[in-house]
Design a protein around this motif. Structure first.
Motif, PDB file in Angstrom:
ATOM      1  N   UNK A   1     -37.809 -51.690  44.536  1.00 36.08           N
ATOM      2  CA  UNK A   1     -37.571 -51.524  43.319  1.00 36.08           C
ATOM      3  C   UNK A   1     -37.314 -50.062  42.826  1.00 36.08           C
ATOM      4  N   UNK A   2     -36.775 -49.847  41.580  1.00 37.22           N
ATOM      5  CA  UNK A   2     -36.417 -48.519  40.847  1.00 37.22           C
ATOM      6  C   UNK A   2     -36.740 -48.316  39.435  1.00 37.22           C
TER       7      UNK A   2
ATOM      8  N   UNK B   1     -34.093 -53.819  31.413  1.00 40.72           N
ATOM      9  CA  UNK B   1     -35.053 -54.359  32.555  1.00 40.72           C
ATOM     10  C   UNK B   1     -36.370 -55.047  31.655  1.00 40.72           C
ATOM     11  N   UNK B   2     -37.108 -55.566  32.534  1.00 38.54           N
ATOM     12  CA  UNK B   2     -38.260 -56.194  32.057  1.00 38.54           C
ATOM     13  C   UNK B   2     -39.418 -55.301  32.190  1.00 38.54           C
ATOM     14  N   UNK B   3     -40.682 -55.743  31.387  1.00 40.38           N
ATOM     15  CA  UNK B   3     -41.992 -55.110  31.240  1.00 40.38           C
ATOM     16  C   UNK B   3     -41.752 -53.706  30.831  1.00 40.38           C
TER      17      UNK B   3
ATOM     18  N   UNK C   1     -32.775 -55.920  43.225  1.00 38.39           N
ATOM     19  CA  UNK C   1     -33.822 -54.967  43.101  1.00 38.39           C
ATOM     20  C   UNK C   1     -34.556 -55.070  41.837  1.00 38.39           C
ATOM     21  N   UNK C   2     -35.803 -55.199  41.740  1.00 37.57           N
ATOM     22  CA  UNK C   2     -36.624 -55.207  40.699  1.00 37.57           C
ATOM     23  C   UNK C   2     -36.234 -53.743  39.970  1.00 37.57           C
ATOM     24  N   UNK C   3     -35.846 -53.571  38.611  1.00 37.48           N
ATOM     25  CA  UNK C   3     -35.517 -52.449  38.028  1.00 37.48           C
ATOM     26  C   UNK C   3     -36.002 -52.370  36.559  1.00 37.48           C
ATOM     27  N   UNK C   4     -36.594 -51.178  36.180  1.00 39.01           N
ATOM     28  CA  UNK C   4     -37.002 -50.726  34.868  1.00 39.01           C
ATOM     29  C   UNK C   4     -36.531 -49.316  34.676  1.00 39.01           C
ATOM     30  N   UNK C   5     -35.163 -49.449  33.789  1.00 37.94           N
ATOM     31  CA  UNK C   5     -34.492 -48.242  33.415  1.00 37.94           C
ATOM     32  C   UNK C   5     -34.654 -47.946  31.947  1.00 37.94           C
ATOM     33  N   UNK C   6     -35.499 -46.852  31.691  1.00 38.98           N
ATOM     34  CA  UNK C   6     -35.742 -46.360  30.493  1.00 38.98           C
ATOM     35  C   UNK C   6     -34.497 -45.190  29.942  1.00 38.98           C
ATOM     36  N   UNK C   7     -33.754 -45.550  28.670  1.00 39.58           N
ATOM     37  CA  UNK C   7     -32.819 -44.880  28.141  1.00 39.58           C
ATOM     38  C   UNK C   7     -33.166 -44.112  26.958  1.00 39.58           C
TER      39      UNK C   7
END
Length: 516
Positions: free
Chosen positions: A230-231, A483-485, A252-258
């Motif tokens: 995950x990233x 991404x989610x969450x 891959x699980x991903x959560x990317x904040x912009x």
């Protein structure tokens, strides 16, 4: 030599990766980047650019540690986190000084950053009470239960604007849930987390936290590595979207904040003094280099009641005048005072922000307070060669002006006067981002109306920086998040684990009566 000793002796250290709780020299074959002080642009460190082999070594170290670390109970891992919390608390002042040195925040802001990061660590210490699953007898002799399971090795790629806090959005919850982590600090501010690695080496087991330094190529090696499950990423929306697409393609699980373009709306019934002070705090705090900073101020004019009692002055004029007056009293500096503002992170960012101001001027906007010309900041730049820029207030006559849409990421606020609440909400809703929004009012009904219509993930009522605190998660919508969450809080727990469901059935015993 440790970072602490190198900095105190005024040496210019070449940083090292931390793999398996050990400092790992980069080697001569790898190039380095200069880390410069925002205050003077003097070189304060060199940071290595890690290649695939260095990334692979860090990932393998984390893979090796994962089996034993994830096999511990939540309670045992929480005890490690508690020791880390105590150690970092003891070093709070030192860490704050490093943040001031490499990022430019004033000391008060730097201490606040460390405290904010430690809040997430406090939350993670409570994981044994937060991750309890469900258990239910779903049928005669059949029981279902669920439990949270760690993902494996996770990667955390963090930005320059919060050298300590943003890494601690992910680190405590990720490892507290049983994952191991490879973290890549920003190459602009790599010193603080290197020092954290030094502090943690006698606390965390080998391989639980590994740090690799580098640039874009290092990030590419990290997110494409097959050992990364995950990233998480925090940065610009363009890069966040790219990383999200890459990780999704690699399963891959991903959560990317912009990025963000946060809108504040002020109604005529607001407390002008409180509102003006809060607006200034929002757009100048941390030199405006934060995704929660105010960027656009929408003032709703009341045509039926132009002025206050005994005054013909419009509400918008009074509020703007007060904002400019408060902002103009901020001075350049980094001491422990909320009334000083530190420099911009580097020359490139300073030039970009000044170009945004110049473009607004060329498009017909009025520069009510010009940070490029404020004497204290101009003198400070001449004296120190630092990246000093004063607070800037721009009054726009058109919502099509570029500064009304661009994420400037500096101590600049765009002001636009709206004819109605509906116009204000339409402007906010048209914004591509969705990180934060705020309404200033004395009316509960008005606050409810706006909070139901804002298109953003984090909302404030008379609070210009509506950062949620644990157990509430941090995260925006639209182009502010891919991404989610969310990150931190229960969103962080959800991201760094998956739910495993277990159904059991045993042979049903023959029923007997008490007489048997």
């Amino acid at each position: 030599m440790s970072i602490e000793k190198a900095i105190s002796s005024n040496d210019v250290p070449t940083l090292v990766n931390w793999v398996g709780c050990k400092a790992t020299e980069a080697g001569n074959r790898l190039s380095t980047l200069e880390v410069s002080s925002p205050h003077t642009n003097e070189i304060i460190a060199y940071v290595p650019i890690s290649g695939y082999e260095e990334v692979d070594s860090a990932v393998k170290s984390s893979e090796k540690a994962f089996l034993s670390w994830s096999g511990l109970t939540y309670k045992t891992r929480a005890q490690y986190l508690l020791k880390l919390y105590n150690a970092l608390t003891e070093h709070m002042d030192e860490l704050a000084d490093l943040i001031v040195k490499e990022h430019g925040k004033n000391k008060t802001e730097a201490i606040g950053e460390v405290q904010k990061g430690l809040e997430t660590l406090e939350y993670a210490i409570s994981l044994p009470q937060l991750v309890q699953g469900k258990v239910e007898d779903v049928s005669r002799g059949v029981q279902c239960r669920d439990e949270r399971v760690a993902l494996g090795v996770v990667a955390s790629i963090v930005p320059f604007n919060f050298p300590f806090m943003v890494p601690f959005w992910t680190l405590p919850i990720a490892i507290g849930c049983g994952n191991t982590m490879v973290l890549k600090p920003s190459e602009k501010v790599p010193i603080t987390m290197t020092r954290v690695a030094e502090i943690s080496q006698s606390i965390l087991p080998e391989g639980v936290l590994n740090i690799v330094h580098g640039d874009k190529s290092t990030v590419e090696s990290l997110i494409s590595h097959k050992g990364i499950s995950a990233v998480t990423f925090v940065g610009t929306s363009a890069v966040a979207e790219l990383i999200s697409h890459t990780c999704t393609r690699l399963n891959k699980r991903v959560l990317a904040l912009g990025g963000a373009k946060n809108h504040l709306v002020a109604l005529p019934d607001c407390d002008i003094e409180m509102t003006a002070q809060d607006i200034v705090n929002s757009f100048t705090g941390c030199a405006g280099e934060r995704c929660m900073a105010a960027s656009a101020l929408l003032i709703v004019e009341n045509a039926k009641k132009d002025g206050a009692e005994g005054s013909s002055e419009k509400f918008s004029d009074r509020l703007i005048k007060r904002v400019v007056d408060i902002a103009s009293k901020i001075n350049p500096g980094s001491d422990q005072s909320p009334r000083v503002m530190g420099p911009i992170i580097d020359k490139g960012s300073l030039i970009r922000i000044e170009n945004c101001i110049s473009q607004a001027e060329s498009e017909g906007a009025k520069i009510l307070l010009d940070g490029r010309l404020q004497s204290e900041f101009v003198s400070k730049r001449k004296d120190t060669n630092g990246n000093w820029l004063g607070p800037t207030v721009i009054l726009h006559g058109s919502t099509s002006d570029s500064a009304m849409h661009t994420e400037i990421f500096g101590p600049v606020i765009s002001v636009y006067i709206c004819e109605s609440a509906q116009e204000a909400i339409e402007i906010e809703n048209a914004n591509d981002y969705g990180n934060a929004a705020c309404i200033y009012t004395g009316s509960g009904a008005a606050a409810e109306w706006f909070t139901k219509r804002f298109r953003a993930g984090m909302l404030g009522v008379n609070i210009g920086v509506p950062v949620p605190r644990e157990p509430f998660s941090f995260g925006g919508i639209q182009r502010s998040k891919f991404g989610v969450t969310d990150i931190t809080g229960d969103g962080g727990i959800e991201f760094f684990t998956y739910r495993r469901k277990i159904t059991t059935k045993w042979s049903v015993p023959v029923e007997r009566s008490w007489m048997d």
